[in-house]
Design an enzyme around this catalytic site. Sequence first.
Site, PDB file in Angstrom:
ATOM      1  N   ARG A 507       0.806  -1.227   0.000  1.00  0.00           N
ATOM      2  CA  ARG A 507       0.000   0.000   0.000  1.00  0.00           C
ATOM      3  C   ARG A 507       0.842   1.282   0.000  1.00  0.00           C
ATOM      4  NH1 ARG A 507      -1.780  -3.662   3.277  1.00  0.00           N
ATOM      5  NH2 ARG A 507      -0.626  -2.766   5.016  1.00  0.00           N
ATOM      6  N   VAL A 608      16.215 -21.558  -0.257  1.00  0.00           N
ATOM      7  CA  VAL A 608      16.224 -22.979   0.064  1.00  0.00           C
ATOM      8  C   VAL A 608      16.444 -23.133   1.558  1.00  0.00           C
ATOM      9  CG1 VAL A 608      17.333 -25.211  -0.378  1.00  0.00           C
ATOM     10  CG2 VAL A 608      17.236 -23.499  -2.199  1.00  0.00           C
ATOM     11  N   LYS A 681      13.409 -25.484  -5.588  1.00  0.00           N
ATOM     12  CA  LYS A 681      14.545 -25.436  -4.656  1.00  0.00           C
ATOM     13  C   LYS A 681      15.708 -26.301  -5.144  1.00  0.00           C
ATOM     14  CE  LYS A 681      11.745 -24.341  -0.615  1.00  0.00           C
ATOM     15  NZ  LYS A 681      10.969 -24.912   0.493  1.00  0.00           N
TER      16      LYS A 681
END
Length: 814
Positions: A507, A608, A681
């Site tokens: 925002r 990861v 990953k």
Amino acid sequence: MKVLKFGGTSVGSAKNINNVIDILIANSKSNSIICTVSAVGGITDKLLLAGNLSKNKDILYEDMFHTIKNSHIGIIEELIPKDNQHVIEEVSKKLDDLKNLLDGIFLINELSPKTSDKLVSFGELLSSYIIAETMKSRGLSAALKNSQELIVTNSNFTKAEVDYAVTNKNIQEYFKNAKQKITIIPGFISKSKSGEQTTLGRGGSDFTAAIVAAALQVEQLEIWTDVSGMFTTNPKLVKQAYPIEKLSYQEAMELSHFGAKVLYPPTVQPVLDLNIPIHIKNTLEPEAKGTIISKDVNGTTSPVKGISNINNIALLTLQGNGMVGIPGFSKRLFETLAQEKINVILITQASSEHSICLGIDEQDAAVAKTAIDATFENEIAIHKIDPLIVETGLSIIALVGDNMKNHQGISGKMFSALGKNNINIRAIAQGASEKNISAVILQSDVKKALNTLHEQFFETKTKQLNVFITGVGNVGEKLVEQIKQQKKYLKENLKINLRVTGLSNSRTMVFNDEGIDLNTWKDQLQAGEKASLEGFFNTVKQMNLRNSIFVDVTANSEVANLYADYLRQSIGVVACNKIACSSNFENYSLLKRLSLKYNAPFLFETNVGAGLPIIDTLNNLIASGDKVTSVQAVLSGSLNFVFNNFDDTTKFYDVVKQAAAEGYTEPDPRIDLSGVDVARKILILARESGMELNLEDIINTPFLSESGLKSNTVDDFYQTLIKDESHYQGLYASAKAKNCQLKYVAELNNGKAQVGLKEIPEGHPFYNLKGKDNIVMFYTHRYPEQPMIIKGAGAGADVTASGLFADIIRIGNN
Ligand code: ADP
Ligand code: ASP
Ligand code: MG
């Protein structure tokens, strides 16, 4: 005897003038003294402004006149509250003269340098008169002596040259008979031999004081100003700058010639041969030590004494094949500039003599261009020489120190520090004396360059990091809180000054180049401007702070698309967002290349295993020459949670629902359950191990039921989990029969990567994996049988934030 000079701020208000008088009283106890004063702060500029308004027939000059008038009358009333009639009358008379002059300029529509000097002289005439009268009204032994009766110059208006023979004689004669203890002299103003009013150049009150000091061979010249000495660099641009205790005359001259405004450059010349020390002091802080400029610089060891800058520089380049080996070429060039009275600030010439480059004041650029092109008209016509190239919007920055010549590697350090911060250098000059190394850079880079060099040469101990965080949701908020908590520790123990200079959520966004106060960051962010990704980038770029780091705590692909732009500005990128590193290989390798090219770190440890040091460990293994042969890993906190809680007493649907409710899955659980997240990953680990893979190359064996895989919406998907309960119970039963645990495993073997659900037998390191833990086993040439294992919580806001934090500190330690 001593000469003290007080600058514009020092005499800028009644309060400050009272300080000045206190200083004068203290100094005149044992000796008579001479006091040179500037115009009241800002008045010279206002006089010039009024003059230009009049010249342009703008009636607003009258308002400017009234402002000037009121500030002087106001000061008198405060300084001499009683019996001030004669002072007001005399000042009013001078102001009437000023008004007449301005009216005249208005009428004739012209402001010549001669008239301009007459105009600005009012500033010092008024201030010196008021100060002398104030002192007299307090019973002090003070007298005013108009320097226009002492200092004689040629008619080079606005920057006249002094006739020392006549001037020295005038000064010596006057003071031979002067009886008063304190003599007030207006600075800056003088008269030509033929009696016209002249001035010594902007900032010239320092020079007046030096001229008087030299003529009388006093013991000391004191320059009283609004800062506590000559600083290591401009204190308005570098907060960490500090006063230099001792400087040689040469160093002071270099610094002031190259922009240290605190001392007007010609000031040193008259006192240098006489060995009169110059002491720079602060009127607002008289106890502060200040700076001593003298021959004696014993005890100072640092080779670089200060850094200065001159803005509004134009770079002139004259080039062409016809220049090589032609004698007299430079002579003609410099003669042309001399004829136009253009001052050359910097010169460089390459050894091929194919081009010559000059730095001059931007204001002179147009005249220089016309004159030089005219001088070389013939050569330009036959294409031996190109028309003069003029570039503007530039600045010169200079390192100064007498001792630099005895130290190696200073320019190397200077240019590599600038290069690391993406500051482009347009030209370099270093004199054979090596007292000064200068570089021409873009004016918009000056603040960053000064801060960078100051850090490099004067703050070797602390490094400032400027962090811009996008996405202060769950993880981002934790990160800000961790930074707030660790700030002090980092400064004291790691010498890292970590500042959050920008924050954004979806925002709003907020910035502060001094660092956002982290005690109130939430309120500040809420009250910030409307957020936009472009707007955020543009502001970070425009703030142009050294060691800037952009931190992406979103999962947004549009944010990831901007990494290249940040890196190209030499802004480091730290991301927990996996999208960039698991996007197509070209994009991943482009970001890696940009990171190298622009010297901007790109770190994504949290892609990861959240905060676990998996990628860093992998990078270290590879950097030290190891080779990865295989990776076995459990990398999904959400899938671990699901299979650790699912058995024949529970329902697969319920377990997945619970994982979603506890925030362990993506809003769309299919991203986790389909194995895409784990595939991303292992792709990143494979790439970091040096393999050129794409997401499509990862073999993904799904465990979901056929209808689960085909479902179109999240709701549909959940329905299939209920319908296909027996399929999932089947997976569990098969594993249980073999006394195995179900784990979602990622593997990398022989350049091939795959992900899928596996039955893990007892005794295997994955067997007892709990909760949301992750585990990675690296088999490498150095760890062939017993793998290197990293294990621990692989999800959660706190650990992810600390992983991001670790990446930021990694950059700081670099
Ligand atoms: P005065 O009116 O007293 O002559 P100036 O405005 O001419 O004062 O010079 C003082 C100002 O010089 C300081 O306020 C500071 O902003 C500026 N400045 C620029 N570089 C330096 C520096 N290296 N050390 C100190 N001041 C500097
Ligand atoms: N008043 C003059 C100026 O503003 C001289 C000085 O202050 O040194 O340039
Ligand atoms: Mg000054």
